[in-house]
Design an enzyme around this catalytic site. Sequence first.
Site, PDB file in Angstrom:
ATOM      1  N   ASN A  65       0.827  -1.190   0.000  1.00 13.74           N
ATOM      2  CA  ASN A  65       0.000   0.000   0.000  1.00 13.74           C
ATOM      3  C   ASN A  65       0.875   1.260   0.000  1.00 13.74           C
ATOM      4  O   ASN A  65       1.999   1.231  -0.490  1.00 13.74           O
ATOM      5  CB  ASN A  65      -1.007  -0.007   1.153  1.00 13.74           C
ATOM      6  CG  ASN A  65      -2.357   0.551   0.722  1.00 13.74           C
ATOM      7  OD1 ASN A  65      -2.442   1.677   0.255  1.00 13.74           O
ATOM      8  ND2 ASN A  65      -3.392  -0.235   0.876  1.00 13.74           N
ATOM      9  N   HIS A  93       3.442   0.313  -2.843  1.00 17.13           N
ATOM     10  CA  HIS A  93       3.795  -1.102  -3.031  1.00 17.13           C
ATOM     11  C   HIS A  93       5.298  -1.368  -3.155  1.00 17.13           C
ATOM     12  O   HIS A  93       5.736  -2.196  -3.947  1.00 17.13           O
ATOM     13  CB  HIS A  93       3.072  -1.660  -4.243  1.00 17.13           C
ATOM     14  CG  HIS A  93       1.591  -1.814  -4.052  1.00 17.13           C
ATOM     15  ND1 HIS A  93       0.990  -1.891  -2.809  1.00 17.13           N
ATOM     16  CD2 HIS A  93       0.571  -1.907  -4.962  1.00 17.13           C
ATOM     17  CE1 HIS A  93      -0.315  -2.026  -2.967  1.00 17.13           C
ATOM     18  NE2 HIS A  93      -0.600  -2.032  -4.241  1.00 17.13           N
ATOM     19  N   HIS A 167      -1.176  -9.490  -3.783  1.00 14.71           N
ATOM     20  CA  HIS A 167      -2.074  -8.655  -4.585  1.00 14.71           C
ATOM     21  C   HIS A 167      -2.867  -9.478  -5.603  1.00 14.71           C
ATOM     22  O   HIS A 167      -3.090  -9.036  -6.733  1.00 14.71           O
ATOM     23  CB  HIS A 167      -1.266  -7.573  -5.301  1.00 14.71           C
ATOM     24  CG  HIS A 167      -2.014  -6.305  -5.558  1.00 14.71           C
ATOM     25  ND1 HIS A 167      -3.076  -6.237  -6.434  1.00 14.71           N
ATOM     26  CD2 HIS A 167      -1.859  -5.055  -5.072  1.00 14.71           C
ATOM     27  CE1 HIS A 167      -3.518  -4.992  -6.484  1.00 14.71           C
ATOM     28  NE2 HIS A 167      -2.802  -4.258  -5.655  1.00 14.71           N
ATOM     29  N   TYR A 169      -5.873 -10.806  -7.668  1.00 14.87           N
ATOM     30  CA  TYR A 169      -7.190 -10.340  -8.083  1.00 14.87           C
ATOM     31  C   TYR A 169      -8.082 -11.565  -8.257  1.00 14.87           C
ATOM     32  O   TYR A 169      -7.715 -12.517  -8.962  1.00 14.87           O
ATOM     33  CB  TYR A 169      -7.142  -9.619  -9.421  1.00 14.87           C
ATOM     34  CG  TYR A 169      -6.500  -8.272  -9.448  1.00 14.87           C
ATOM     35  CD1 TYR A 169      -7.268  -7.120  -9.663  1.00 14.87           C
ATOM     36  CD2 TYR A 169      -5.125  -8.115  -9.316  1.00 14.87           C
ATOM     37  CE1 TYR A 169      -6.681  -5.865  -9.739  1.00 14.87           C
ATOM     38  CE2 TYR A 169      -4.533  -6.872  -9.380  1.00 14.87           C
ATOM     39  CZ  TYR A 169      -5.315  -5.746  -9.596  1.00 14.87           C
ATOM     40  OH  TYR A 169      -4.728  -4.502  -9.674  1.00 14.87           O
ATOM     41  N   ASP A 239     -11.437   1.134  -2.534  1.00  9.96           N
ATOM     42  CA  ASP A 239      -9.986   0.947  -2.479  1.00  9.96           C
ATOM     43  C   ASP A 239      -9.533   1.421  -1.104  1.00  9.96           C
ATOM     44  O   ASP A 239      -8.767   2.372  -0.972  1.00  9.96           O
ATOM     45  CB  ASP A 239      -9.292   1.734  -3.589  1.00  9.96           C
ATOM     46  CG  ASP A 239      -7.823   1.372  -3.740  1.00  9.96           C
ATOM     47  OD1 ASP A 239      -7.366   0.425  -3.063  1.00  9.96           O
ATOM     48  OD2 ASP A 239      -7.121   2.044  -4.522  1.00  9.96           O
ATOM     49  N   GLU A 304      -6.451  -7.580   0.253  1.00 10.43           N
ATOM     50  CA  GLU A 304      -5.040  -7.521   0.628  1.00 10.43           C
ATOM     51  C   GLU A 304      -4.942  -7.369   2.149  1.00 10.43           C
ATOM     52  O   GLU A 304      -5.229  -6.305   2.696  1.00 10.43           O
ATOM     53  CB  GLU A 304      -4.357  -6.340  -0.060  1.00 10.43           C
ATOM     54  CG  GLU A 304      -4.463  -6.375  -1.574  1.00 10.43           C
ATOM     55  CD  GLU A 304      -4.237  -5.005  -2.184  1.00 10.43           C
ATOM     56  OE1 GLU A 304      -3.087  -4.510  -2.138  1.00 10.43           O
ATOM     57  OE2 GLU A 304      -5.214  -4.405  -2.695  1.00 10.43           O
TER      58      GLU A 304
END
Length: 339
Positions: A65, A93, A167, A169, A239, A304
């Site tokens: 992050n 990141h 990370h 998805y 987010d 995450e």
Amino acid sequence: MEFYTLENKNGLKLKLTNFGGIVSEIHVPDRDGKMADITLGFDTIDEYVDHNDAYFGALIGRYGNRIGGCKFPLDGKEIGGLYTNSGEADHLHGGKVGFDKVEWTAEEVSGDGYTGVKLSYTSVDGEEGYPGKLDCTVVYKLTDDNEWVIEYEAVTDKPTVFNPTNHAYFNLAGHDGASPTNHEMLINAAFYTPTDDGGIPTGEILSVEGSDMDFREARVYGETIDSEESYISRLGGYDHNWILDKQYGELGLAAIAYDPVSGREMKCFTTEPGVQFYGGNFLDGSLTGKGGKVYNKREGFCLETQHFPDSPNKGHFPATTLRPGEVFKSKTVYRFGVR
């Protein structure tokens, strides 16, 4: 660099590469037993090397992050000069060449009820601006209980900050299936950390009560992803970091995602204090993934597990400082099932 494939006694399959610790495929059954690959990604390692700006499936570090202003205080000194890759002034990141872009040493491991791969990497003192030589291991396991387990461990020779995550998805309809915005989401959190327009926490801790951030009861997240509430609309959807309703350090429930069409369910458990639910707002159709699938906006979501964004600059957030003599340990579990 190569791929490794894990398979359990129930036929579930997880494929990963030691480049970036990237998990490229996760095959799980629907309620009728039909298998599908439920994670977004590419077919080849070269594509991950050249095109993975979205961090598909990757290990993230040293700091998952954002860190505001590309600097933070540590023991009375300012650590500055972190790479700017989020907006005009912030760090995201782990920097230009984070954990997601390096080659890890891989060792296949197995034990009672699981197969796995142990990944090891040494981040040298000063890499991407972070102090201290950091020796890190990450073990991926696929268990016969249909769990993907991630175990992180690290030590340092100087005080530093550390906040790793993964990370991946997900789309429980299949990586090339219908939009996951039709999924139901539950997040085990009564509070969250709102942000500014750049995704940096303001330092506030707000209740989800009465807002579109409230996922304490499962609901279709696509119904509110375009909410006009300011803390959602300023980021173009979800987010955000939610503060989990569990004791930090103990493995507890973070979230449950469910696809009512396929019946696939994914439960996420972690020892971490927070989870970032990201709705894929920045996917824009520019990436062509496995089998020629073009990944458009919101066609994948992330859960995450993490310490909070910008914690090194927020003294009241759970600390991310790691010191010599200490051993960082963290565990996250994604458990797959059907209804």
